[in-house]
Design a protein around this motif. Structure first.
Motif, PDB file in Angstrom:
ATOM      1  N   LYS A 102      20.283  47.677  19.986  1.00 56.70           N
ATOM      2  CA  LYS A 102      21.121  46.614  20.512  1.00 56.70           C
ATOM      3  C   LYS A 102      20.667  46.196  21.909  1.00 56.70           C
ATOM      4  N   VAL A 103      20.553  47.164  22.783  1.00 56.25           N
ATOM      5  CA  VAL A 103      20.141  46.823  24.144  1.00 56.25           C
ATOM      6  C   VAL A 103      18.732  46.234  24.130  1.00 56.25           C
ATOM      7  N   HIS A 104      17.917  46.704  23.224  1.00 61.06           N
ATOM      8  CA  HIS A 104      16.562  46.173  23.094  1.00 61.06           C
ATOM      9  C   HIS A 104      16.603  44.680  22.715  1.00 61.06           C
ATOM     10  N   ALA A 105      17.478  44.350  21.770  1.00 64.73           N
ATOM     11  CA  ALA A 105      17.626  42.944  21.359  1.00 64.73           C
ATOM     12  C   ALA A 105      18.106  42.090  22.538  1.00 64.73           C
ATOM     13  N   PHE A 106      19.056  42.611  23.307  1.00 59.74           N
ATOM     14  CA  PHE A 106      19.545  41.881  24.489  1.00 59.74           C
ATOM     15  C   PHE A 106      18.400  41.606  25.460  1.00 59.74           C
ATOM     16  N   ILE A 107      17.612  42.624  25.716  1.00 59.05           N
ATOM     17  CA  ILE A 107      16.531  42.473  26.695  1.00 59.05           C
ATOM     18  C   ILE A 107      15.520  41.426  26.218  1.00 59.05           C
ATOM     19  N   LEU A 108      15.040  41.577  24.974  1.00 60.13           N
ATOM     20  CA  LEU A 108      14.026  40.646  24.495  1.00 60.13           C
ATOM     21  C   LEU A 108      14.582  39.216  24.380  1.00 60.13           C
ATOM     22  N   GLY A 109      15.836  39.111  23.920  1.00 64.05           N
ATOM     23  CA  GLY A 109      16.481  37.800  23.842  1.00 64.05           C
ATOM     24  C   GLY A 109      16.582  37.162  25.223  1.00 64.05           C
ATOM     25  N   HIS A 110      16.960  37.971  26.199  1.00 60.06           N
ATOM     26  CA  HIS A 110      17.092  37.493  27.568  1.00 60.06           C
ATOM     27  C   HIS A 110      15.734  37.032  28.117  1.00 60.06           C
ATOM     28  N   LEU A 111      14.716  37.820  27.936  1.00 59.26           N
ATOM     29  CA  LEU A 111      13.390  37.461  28.446  1.00 59.26           C
ATOM     30  C   LEU A 111      12.908  36.161  27.792  1.00 59.26           C
ATOM     31  N   ARG A 112      13.149  36.066  26.472  1.00 58.31           N
ATOM     32  CA  ARG A 112      12.735  34.862  25.761  1.00 58.31           C
ATOM     33  C   ARG A 112      13.430  33.623  26.333  1.00 58.31           C
ATOM     34  N   ALA A 113      14.715  33.785  26.653  1.00 54.00           N
ATOM     35  CA  ALA A 113      15.502  32.657  27.140  1.00 54.00           C
ATOM     36  C   ALA A 113      15.002  32.168  28.501  1.00 54.00           C
ATOM     37  N   GLN A 114      14.332  33.058  29.261  1.00 50.18           N
ATOM     38  CA  GLN A 114      13.835  32.671  30.584  1.00 50.18           C
ATOM     39  C   GLN A 114      12.520  31.889  30.497  1.00 50.18           C
ATOM     40  N   MET A 115      11.868  31.928  29.360  1.00 50.35           N
ATOM     41  CA  MET A 115      10.536  31.331  29.257  1.00 50.35           C
ATOM     42  C   MET A 115      10.622  29.802  29.241  1.00 50.35           C
ATOM     43  N   PRO A 116       9.690  29.121  29.986  1.00 51.27           N
ATOM     44  CA  PRO A 116       9.678  27.659  29.989  1.00 51.27           C
ATOM     45  C   PRO A 116       9.215  27.145  28.628  1.00 51.27           C
ATOM     46  N   ALA A 117       9.597  25.895  28.310  1.00 45.74           N
ATOM     47  CA  ALA A 117       9.293  25.340  26.988  1.00 45.74           C
ATOM     48  C   ALA A 117       7.818  24.997  26.846  1.00 45.74           C
ATOM     49  N   VAL A 118       7.216  24.470  27.919  1.00 42.51           N
ATOM     50  CA  VAL A 118       5.841  23.984  27.772  1.00 42.51           C
ATOM     51  C   VAL A 118       4.858  24.639  28.751  1.00 42.51           C
ATOM     52  N   PHE A 119       5.029  24.355  30.069  1.00 49.17           N
ATOM     53  CA  PHE A 119       4.007  24.810  31.033  1.00 49.17           C
ATOM     54  C   PHE A 119       4.421  26.078  31.784  1.00 49.17           C
ATOM     55  N   GLY A 120       3.404  26.792  32.301  1.00 50.41           N
ATOM     56  CA  GLY A 120       3.648  27.913  33.220  1.00 50.41           C
ATOM     57  C   GLY A 120       4.170  29.162  32.538  1.00 50.41           C
ATOM     58  N   LYS A 121       3.881  29.268  31.234  1.00 52.51           N
ATOM     59  CA  LYS A 121       4.393  30.441  30.498  1.00 52.51           C
ATOM     60  C   LYS A 121       3.861  31.757  31.068  1.00 52.51           C
ATOM     61  N   GLU A 122       2.527  31.728  31.299  1.00 53.03           N
ATOM     62  CA  GLU A 122       1.905  32.975  31.717  1.00 53.03           C
ATOM     63  C   GLU A 122       2.450  33.452  33.059  1.00 53.03           C
ATOM     64  N   LYS A 123       2.587  32.477  33.973  1.00 53.71           N
ATOM     65  CA  LYS A 123       3.058  32.789  35.317  1.00 53.71           C
ATOM     66  C   LYS A 123       4.477  33.335  35.254  1.00 53.71           C
ATOM     67  N   LYS A 124       5.302  32.676  34.454  1.00 51.64           N
ATOM     68  CA  LYS A 124       6.706  33.081  34.336  1.00 51.64           C
ATOM     69  C   LYS A 124       6.800  34.510  33.773  1.00 51.64           C
ATOM     70  N   GLN A 125       5.985  34.770  32.762  1.00 54.96           N
ATOM     71  CA  GLN A 125       5.995  36.110  32.138  1.00 54.96           C
ATOM     72  C   GLN A 125       5.660  37.174  33.178  1.00 54.96           C
ATOM     73  N   LYS A 126       4.629  36.887  34.025  1.00 51.87           N
ATOM     74  CA  LYS A 126       4.236  37.836  35.072  1.00 51.87           C
ATOM     75  C   LYS A 126       5.387  38.090  36.028  1.00 51.87           C
TER      76      LYS A 126
END
Ligand SMILES: Nc1ncnc2c1ncn2[C@@H]1O[C@H](COP(=O)(O)OP(=O)(O)OP(=O)(O)O)[C@@H](O)[C@H]1O
Ligand SMILES: Nc1ncnc2c1ncn2[C@@H]1O[C@H](COP(=O)(O)OP(=O)(O)OP(=O)(O)O)[C@@H](O)[C@H]1O
Ligand SMILES: [Mg+2]
Ligand SMILES: [Mg+2]
Lengths: 409, 409
Positions: free
Chosen positions: A302-326
């Motif tokens: 459960k907590v794992h799903a929350f974390i991954l869902g949360h991280l996914r939600a922070q990702m930009p739609a188009v540009f700067g994905k790599e930077k955001k992930q870092k």
């Protein structure tokens, strides 16, 4: 004088019912969450049938010739395929003695790849070990509830190292971790607590609750000698094992021959009864343990799903994905904190942050799924309703029955 | 069912003969050396009759109500003056149960000043203790060979400290040092190894060879319970006592009542026999120990005489005595070396040099006597001829007899 064969009068079907229920709950409600959020890439592989179906396991350990193989034969009331008994070191391999429709010996390499058997983890020890491992199948009522692991005797010093193509201590540790009971056998007639065996016992620290001691061949010595041997054993064990709780020792002669000296016949019979009761309790404890572990696993999923869902939600739609992930990885403690506050998860349910950071570094966050609340709610229902319902099917312990009766009156 | 009274069938006269011989040798040949060279000012007081005549002593220790007083009564086969037995803490003092022509209770203050009794050392604990000490005299054959020390039960925590006008641990230590056997009693019916008792046992470290354990009231529980209790006892003792040698435990019921459960009658009888044999051996071991200690003492007296004689010989006849004395003290290691070379004394026979230096500082070297070689030769004769002759009077142990017989054949 001949003595009756041992038999475990368990009615363990009810526990297997519980385990079957668990398996269904896992597959329908927990596994989907694990699959969706890549649980196996971060924590542990998906559970298979064999993880649920594995019988309670009893691991036998002891110096050579203490009577390990004979003990299993006596409990089964018959010989098993691959059994070797003799006064010299005889058993030269690990043997999983388990239920099967007919007598069959399965070589270790074959056994370790069977998906319905709980031995796949042994593959990592390679053929050096697998050549010294086998499965012994036979139709025995006791084996419907218990699997025994027969082992080669612990030898002393040089012999131990030179003669073996695998690391005895490592293998023992693997089986000990997965066992429901560990029986340490000693020979009352020839007590020997060598340094090697002491080290083997020390390695069991942490599994203390599973360990039982059998002082075998107790009818071969006089009552007085038995007291000296038993005293010396407890004296030595007390030094090696750090817990103050005294380890349970079963004293007797565990084979089907008449007692050599009948002085302690009553004691031996009482001890046998207690040992059978102890074995009898294994299916129950095993089911309990599986429930417990599955609950822990679901909380982590459960907590794992929350974390991954949360991280996914922070990702930009188009540009700067790599930077955001870092950035997200760099500020992971902050992100954990946000998840904790948003979903009201106890801090202790979170995974180790260092390890998680490393694992994230090889991931592409855009692969992560958004949070599926319906899926989580279904899994929550398992924890809050289904599993408690399942637990109601656990028969009460005798003392619980007494308490229930008293409070009903 | 009634059980026979215990009796120690020792023929210990021969050992008392040895001890008497020792006493004569000491007075005629060793004491003169000690007196001439002020041995008592540097090492220990001159030995008196009581140091030789003291009977082998058995010290009983245990929680309250384990049956210490009853044990002594059972061994004697009769009541002794001052005996109190009961289920509550009853014995409130240390009682030396010893031989005397008629029944008599001697108060502690009186007992501690008697020159023919080995209790003078207790005076330093003051009346706070002596009021809680007494001697119980009676005519019993067993007491001709053994003195028992009955003690108050070890109480727990607060009670222990508040109720007592003396330091229980210190007193126990005093008796333990002088005892030939220390019996630790436990109650199989109510096993209790409290922290206090654990500390008391730990304090016996160093006397391990003298300690025996008695697991009393063993007939009050079933065989299985007895095994659990005995196992728990050994487990706990193994943790407390650091030696790998297992302590001897005598299991039984040491009083004159019929056995409650006769299941283990044979075991209890065998244990009783062994315990009596063990007690039986005390006069022999006690005599051996006295021989050993006297030999050590004579060697020390000899090197002491050499040192003082040597220092005396270095002193000037008329002027500069004080300065010379200071020099000698300052270079004591050199002087020790000279003595060692001149008289061929092993270095390990010399006293501790720091302590000896301090002791010399308050002496006037002109009081020291020159070396009297005749006196030393006489004492040497004791070590090389008289004591070996005395030892020939020691009866051989059974196994020694067997060896002697075999080598004679
Ligand atoms: N309860 C018993 N009383 C007396 N002898 C026994 C008892 N159990 C087994 N034995 C004998 O002890 C010997 C060793 O037995 P067994 O081969 O079962 O021991 P093991 O612990 O499996 O030895 P290994 O480590 O070599 O496999 C055999 O001769 C067997 O007959
Ligand atoms: N072998 C035995 N079996 C059963 N009961 C016993 C035995 N020996 C003594 N008792 C009982 O145990 C109680 C305590 O005995 P006793 O007074 O001798 O113990 P104690 O160790 O001397 O106690 P305390 O430390 O208070 O002096 C008494 O009631 C006595 O009758
Ligand atoms: Mg075997
Ligand atoms: Mg008493």
């Amino acid at each position: 004088m001949s003595r009756g064969k041992a038999r475990v009068e368990a009615k363990p079907e009810v526990f297997y019912g519980v385990v079957d229920g668990l398996k269904k709950l896992y597959k329908s409600k927990i596994m989907p969450v694990e699959q969706t959020y890549l649980f196996h890439e971060f924590h542990s592989p998906l559970l298979g049938d064999s993880d649920f179906d594995a019988k309670p396991t009893v691991l036998l350990l002891g110096q050579y010739s203490v009577g390990k193989t004979t003990f299993i034969q006596y409990m089964l009331g018959r010989d098993f395929p691959g059994q070797h008994i003799g006064p010299e070191p005889t058993t030269d391999r690990f043997i999983a003695v388990m239920h099967g429709p007919e007598d069959r010996l399965i070589p270790g390499n074959a056994l370790a790849v069977q998906a319905d058997k709980p031995f796949r983890g042994l593959q990592r020890f390679g053929t050096g070990f697998l050549n010294k491992f086998c499965g012994s199948q036979l139709a025995s009522p006791l084996l419907e509830n218990i699997t025994f692991i027969d082992t080669p005797g612990v030898l002393s010093g040089e012999k131990q190292r030179i003669g073996r193509t695998y690391d005895f201590a490592q293998i023992t540790e693997w089986f000990a971790e997965r066992a429901d009971m560990i029986l340490l056998l000693f020979d009352a007639h020839k007590l020997d607590i060598s340094d090697e065996f002491r080290r083997a016992i020390e390695a069991l620290n942490g599994h203390d609750d599973k360990v039982r001691v059998v002082l075998n061949k107790a009818d071969m010595v006089s009552s007085q000698q038995l007291m000296r041997v038993y005293g010396a054993l407890m004296w030595a064990l007390g030094k090696v094992i750090k817990t103050p709780e005294v380890m349970r020792v079963y004293i007797g002669s565990f084979w089907d021959q008449p007692l050599h000296s009948t002085e302690n016949q009553k004691l031996f019979e009482d001890e046998m009864t207690d040992l059978l009761t102890d074995l009898h309790g294994l299916p129950r404890n095993n089911a309990m343990r599986k429930v417990n572990e599955l609950v822990k696993r679901a909380r982590l999923a459960k907590v794992h799903a929350f974390i991954l869902g949360h991280l996914r939600a922070q990702m930009p739609a188009v540009f700067g994905k790599e930077k955001k992930q870092k950035q997200l990885i760099k500020h992971l403690p902050d992100e954990f904190n946000k998840v904790r506050l948003q979903y009201q998860v106890p801090a202790s349910d979170f995974p180790n942050i260092q390890r998680f950071t490393q694992q994230l570094e090889v991931q592409d966050f855009t692969r992560f799924q958004k949070l599926n609340q319906k899926m989580i709610d279904d899994m929550d229902h398992v924890l809050s309703v289904d599993i408690p319902n399942l637990l109601k099917r656990f028969p009460l312990e005798p003392e619980q029955v007494a308490v229930a009766a008293a409070s009903a009156a």
